[in-house]
Design a protein around this motif. Structure first.
Motif, mmCIF file in Angstrom:
data_model
loop_
_atom_site.group_PDB
_atom_site.id
_atom_site.type_symbol
_atom_site.label_atom_id
_atom_site.label_comp_id
_atom_site.label_asym_id
_atom_site.label_seq_id
_atom_site.Cartn_x
_atom_site.Cartn_y
_atom_site.Cartn_z
ATOM 1 N N GLN A 277 31.554 47.820 46.267
ATOM 2 C CA GLN A 277 32.032 47.904 44.887
ATOM 3 C C GLN A 277 32.700 46.613 44.425
ATOM 4 O O GLN A 277 32.692 46.304 43.246
ATOM 5 N N ARG A 278 33.295 45.867 45.356
ATOM 6 C CA ARG A 278 34.059 44.682 44.973
ATOM 7 C C ARG A 278 33.283 43.404 45.283
ATOM 8 O O ARG A 278 32.432 43.381 46.156
ATOM 9 N N ASP A 279 33.657 42.334 44.568
ATOM 10 C CA ASP A 279 33.059 41.033 44.803
ATOM 11 C C ASP A 279 33.358 40.578 46.242
ATOM 12 O O ASP A 279 34.502 40.586 46.686
ATOM 13 N N THR A 280 32.301 40.179 46.957
ATOM 14 C CA THR A 280 32.410 39.860 48.379
ATOM 15 C C THR A 280 33.429 38.752 48.656
ATOM 16 O O THR A 280 34.244 38.867 49.568
ATOM 17 N N SER A 281 33.391 37.679 47.863
ATOM 18 C CA SER A 281 34.284 36.565 48.195
ATOM 19 C C SER A 281 35.738 36.896 47.827
ATOM 20 O O SER A 281 36.663 36.411 48.491
ATOM 21 N N LEU A 282 35.943 37.757 46.834
ATOM 22 C CA LEU A 282 37.320 38.188 46.544
ATOM 23 C C LEU A 282 37.860 39.045 47.690
ATOM 24 O O LEU A 282 39.030 38.938 48.066
ATOM 25 N N VAL A 283 36.997 39.907 48.246
ATOM 26 C CA VAL A 283 37.420 40.743 49.390
ATOM 27 C C VAL A 283 37.834 39.849 50.560
ATOM 28 O O VAL A 283 38.879 40.051 51.185
ATOM 29 N N LEU A 284 37.018 38.817 50.818
ATOM 30 C CA LEU A 284 37.324 37.916 51.935
ATOM 31 C C LEU A 284 38.633 37.164 51.676
ATOM 32 O O LEU A 284 39.495 37.099 52.565
ATOM 33 N N VAL B 91 47.010 38.683 46.835
ATOM 34 C CA VAL B 91 48.086 39.068 47.756
ATOM 35 C C VAL B 91 48.648 40.432 47.348
ATOM 36 O O VAL B 91 48.902 41.301 48.181
ATOM 37 N N ASP B 92 48.810 40.632 46.016
ATOM 38 C CA ASP B 92 49.415 41.868 45.505
ATOM 39 C C ASP B 92 48.427 43.038 45.424
ATOM 40 O O ASP B 92 48.833 44.159 45.124
ATOM 41 N N GLY B 93 47.134 42.772 45.624
ATOM 42 C CA GLY B 93 46.138 43.828 45.469
ATOM 43 C C GLY B 93 45.907 44.201 44.013
ATOM 44 O O GLY B 93 45.531 45.336 43.705
ATOM 45 N N ASP B 94 46.128 43.243 43.098
ATOM 46 C CA ASP B 94 45.928 43.482 41.670
ATOM 47 C C ASP B 94 44.471 43.149 41.310
ATOM 48 O O ASP B 94 44.160 42.048 40.851
ATOM 49 N N TRP B 95 43.570 44.126 41.518
ATOM 50 C CA TRP B 95 42.134 43.861 41.352
ATOM 51 C C TRP B 95 41.717 43.620 39.908
ATOM 52 O O TRP B 95 40.857 42.776 39.668
ATOM 53 N N PRO B 96 42.316 44.324 38.914
ATOM 54 C CA PRO B 96 41.917 44.006 37.531
ATOM 55 C C PRO B 96 42.132 42.527 37.189
ATOM 56 O O PRO B 96 41.272 41.899 36.576
#
Ligand SMILES: [Zn+2]
Length: 259
Positions: free
Chosen positions: A136-143, A207-212
């Motif tokens: 569901q999430r962008d791969t490089s953002l997850v990494l 770091v904060d987990g603020d995905w929006p």
């Protein structure tokens, strides 16, 4: 069963398979990152035979419940139950698979000594593999989120808002990896980078987990952020390697062996 004065102690734990190496004709050495025992290296006997009951569960990315007994040199796996089969969903997509490999490789390098509990790192690895497998999430953002949080757990968090040297509140324009991150105008060393304000906001959001916020960041800032995260990690890993005695050094660029 042998019966001698060697005391056999059994333990159970949940872990992610980081790496698998061949041992002799039929066995494997499996490196796991476990919930309670940190990094564990254990022998899985007979798993390369087609009749093996649990060979397929002990592949990289496997999230498993294991039972082991403490051996003289290496522990021995006696039971394996799959908790999550992340591997099957990751190998279907090359980008997600290679990102997953980077997560496993970094986790092994950050895990420290065998048997030393690193619960936070274990939870971060499971979370990153689950996000990659879900797709569901962008791969490089997850990494990058994984790397930033894993570095924070290791005590290597880059300063993102305050100055890394004098703690003056920011945001600041300058960023220096050897100095520890953001730098104010008075402290900035020569040769500092000047990432865009969006890039620093992105790193803080990860770091904060603020995905929006992270997902609404423009591509150029994401690329710049990935570069800073990778450089920060590399700098600390190299410093860590230099501080280890020679015998513990590992060859760089080790890859996950799936065969
Ligand atoms: Zn300063």
């Amino acid at each position: 069963m042998r019966c001698d004065d060697e005391r056999v102690s059994l333990y159970r734990d949940t872990g992610v398979v980081l790496r698998v190496q061949k041992l002799g004709e039929a066995d494997r050495i499996v490196t796991l990152l476990t919930r309670r025992h940190g990094r564990v290296r254990a022998v899985a006997k007979g798993v390369r035979r087609t009749t093996s009951r649990f060979g397929a569960r002990l592949e990289p990315f496997g999230h498993v419940d294991v039972q082991c007994y403490t051996g003289r040199t290496l522990d021995v796996v006696t039971q394996v139950v799959t908790v999550d089969g992340f591997g099957a969903r990751l190998v279907a997509d090359y980008g997600r698979y290679t990102t997953g490999c980077a997560v496993l490789e970094t986790a092994e390098r950050l895990a420290g000594a065998e048997g030393e509990p690193v619960l936070r790192l274990y939870l971060l690895v499971v979370g990153a593999l689950r996000a990659l497998a879900d797709g569901q999430r962008d791969t490089s953002l997850v990494l990058d989120a994984f790397l930033l949080r894993a570095m924070t757990a290791a005590g290597w968090a880059p300063a993102l808002s305050e100055c890394a040297r004098c703690a003056r509140p920011g945001p600041h324009r300058a960023f220096s990896i050897p100095a520890g991150g953001s730098m104010c105008g008075g402290c900035r060393p020569a040769g500092s980078a000047t990432p865009s304000p969006e890039t620093l906001r992105l790193l803080q959001a990860l770091v904060d987990g603020d995905w929006p916020v992270a997902e609404s960041t423009p591509r150029t800032a994401r690329r710049e952020g990935s570069g800073l995260v990778a450089a920060h990690l590399q700098w600390h890993l190299e410093r860590q390697l230099r501080s280890l005695p020679l015998v513990e050094r590992r060859a760089p660029g080790g890859t996950v062996e799936t065969g």
